[in-house]
Design an enzyme around this catalytic site. Structure first.
Site, mmCIF file in Angstrom:
data_model
loop_
_atom_site.group_PDB
_atom_site.id
_atom_site.type_symbol
_atom_site.label_atom_id
_atom_site.label_comp_id
_atom_site.label_asym_id
_atom_site.label_seq_id
_atom_site.Cartn_x
_atom_site.Cartn_y
_atom_site.Cartn_z
ATOM 1 N N MET A 15 67.205 -88.054 69.826
ATOM 2 C CA MET A 15 66.953 -88.729 70.304
ATOM 3 C C MET A 15 66.370 -87.774 70.968
ATOM 4 S SD MET A 15 63.527 -90.060 69.187
ATOM 5 C CE MET A 15 63.518 -91.390 68.741
ATOM 6 N N GLY A 42 68.854 -83.539 67.941
ATOM 7 C CA GLY A 42 70.441 -83.117 67.875
ATOM 8 C C GLY A 42 70.527 -82.228 67.141
ATOM 9 N N LYS A 43 71.410 -80.972 66.994
ATOM 10 C CA LYS A 43 71.981 -79.895 66.371
ATOM 11 C C LYS A 43 71.874 -80.336 65.057
ATOM 12 C CE LYS A 43 73.400 -76.394 68.652
ATOM 13 N NZ LYS A 43 71.843 -76.030 68.621
ATOM 14 N N THR A 208 73.326 -64.788 69.276
ATOM 15 C CA THR A 208 71.673 -64.964 69.366
ATOM 16 C C THR A 208 71.295 -64.440 70.702
ATOM 17 O OG1 THR A 208 71.949 -67.200 69.282
ATOM 18 C CG2 THR A 208 71.193 -66.684 67.497
ATOM 19 N N GLY A 210 67.906 -64.781 72.360
ATOM 20 C CA GLY A 210 66.531 -64.727 72.951
ATOM 21 C C GLY A 210 65.832 -63.548 72.596
ATOM 22 N N GLY A 239 67.200 -72.007 68.770
ATOM 23 C CA GLY A 239 68.838 -71.392 68.031
ATOM 24 C C GLY A 239 68.808 -71.646 66.972
ATOM 25 N N ASP A 240 68.819 -73.416 66.982
ATOM 26 C CA ASP A 240 68.924 -74.486 65.428
ATOM 27 C C ASP A 240 68.182 -73.674 64.423
ATOM 28 O OD1 ASP A 240 70.437 -75.929 67.151
ATOM 29 O OD2 ASP A 240 68.562 -77.286 67.274
#
Length: 294
Positions: A15, A42-43, A208, A210, A239-240
């Site tokens: 959470m 959570g990734k 990655t 940005g 990113g996810d």
């Protein structure tokens, strides 16, 4: 009817406790924030939601606590369309991530809680789920032993593997040999390369960067794809989102370059809204966005 690609995600379920503020407090300083939001995160869960919204059939393997956060997150994931059959409640608190968003960027503190129960033994009990997948996504917010076991099962069954090495830690050579793609950001890439044989990462790195886009190796040469120019509201989960987009692109048979472009578009759109999962776009939204940028 075309069968949806099947993706399994082994990873963290948290959470997110998000505070929006004009600046990050210094040590010992107290500031007034502007907003506070509770968001499922959570990734592992983020990447599962990203892939579902892009049209995949997604199985999530992980653990939550027997608390309100855990109950709320499971209900949310089911509503999103993520298969949570293999998410189990344990006798610990649900993982949390405390996120401070200031000036479009973020700082994060993660308390794993129930995520610590995603051990090698736990993952082994989900062997059939992984073996029957088209692609596996793993990260490093759960115990490394469980990640290694998940990748081992995938390798034995010819399943493509994406490792998102965050938060970064020292990784065994055997793990890297068994994965197909590693998706660090620039900071993680530097740490990943330290004291490591370059051959272990050859052709696997997708970095990655940005606002500077994504770099990857193609035919032995380094290539870079620029980021889409867009007004950024919150980078949490970008990113996810990229990893979810990359996975979909690869499953659909796109070249690595085209899959990275698709992931770039997914990540860009995700930054236009607050929250990791709330900002993740659908396949239709991504298609419209890509066409508008041509």
């Amino acid at each position: 009817m075309e069968q949806k690609p099947k993706i399994t995600v082994v990873g963290s379920i948290n959470m997110d406790l998000v505070t929006i503020t004009s600046q990050v407090p210094k040590v010992g300083e107290t500031l007034f924030g502007e907003h506070f939001i509770l968001n499922p995160g959570g990734k592992g869960a983020n990447q599962a939601v990203a892939a579902v919204r892009l049209g995949a059939n997604v199985q999530l393997i992980g653990c939550v606590g027997q608390d309100t956060f855990g109950t709320d997150i499971l209900a949310h994931l089911q509503k999103e369309g993520v298969d949570v059959t293999n998410v189990e409640p344990v006798t610990d608190v649900t993982g949390t991530a405390t996120i401070i968003v200031a000036n479009g960027d973020n700082s994060i503190i993660v308390v794993p809680g129930a995520n610590n129960y995603v051990t090698a033994e736990f993952v082994e009990s989900k062997r059939d789920v992984i073996a029957e997948s088209n692609l596996l996504i793993v990260q490093l917010e759960t115990p490394l032993e469980g990640v290694i076991k998940a990748v081992e099962i995938a390798k034995e069954n010819g399943v493509t593997v994406i490792l998102n090495p965050a938060p970064i830690q020292e990784l065994p050579s055997e793990l890297l040999r068994n994965i197909d793609y590693v998706t660090p950001n620039e900071h993680e890439e530097q740490l990943l390369r330290q004291n490591r044989d370059e051959e272990e990462l050859n052709g696997k790195l997708v970095v990655t960067k940005g606002s500077e886009g994504v770099s990857f190796s193609e035919d032995g040469k380094q290539s870079n794809i620029p980021a889409y120019k867009i007004d950024v509201v919150d980078t949490t989960g970008a990113g996810d989102s990229f990893n979810g987009g990359l996975a979909i692109g690869l499953i659909k048979g796109l070249s690595l370059r085209e899959a990275c472009k698709y992931g770039n578009a997914v990540a860009a759109l995700s930054t236009t809204k607050l929250g990791a999962q709330t900002g993740m776009p659908t396949a239709q939204e991504v298609d419209i966005f890509i066409k508008s940028m041509k």
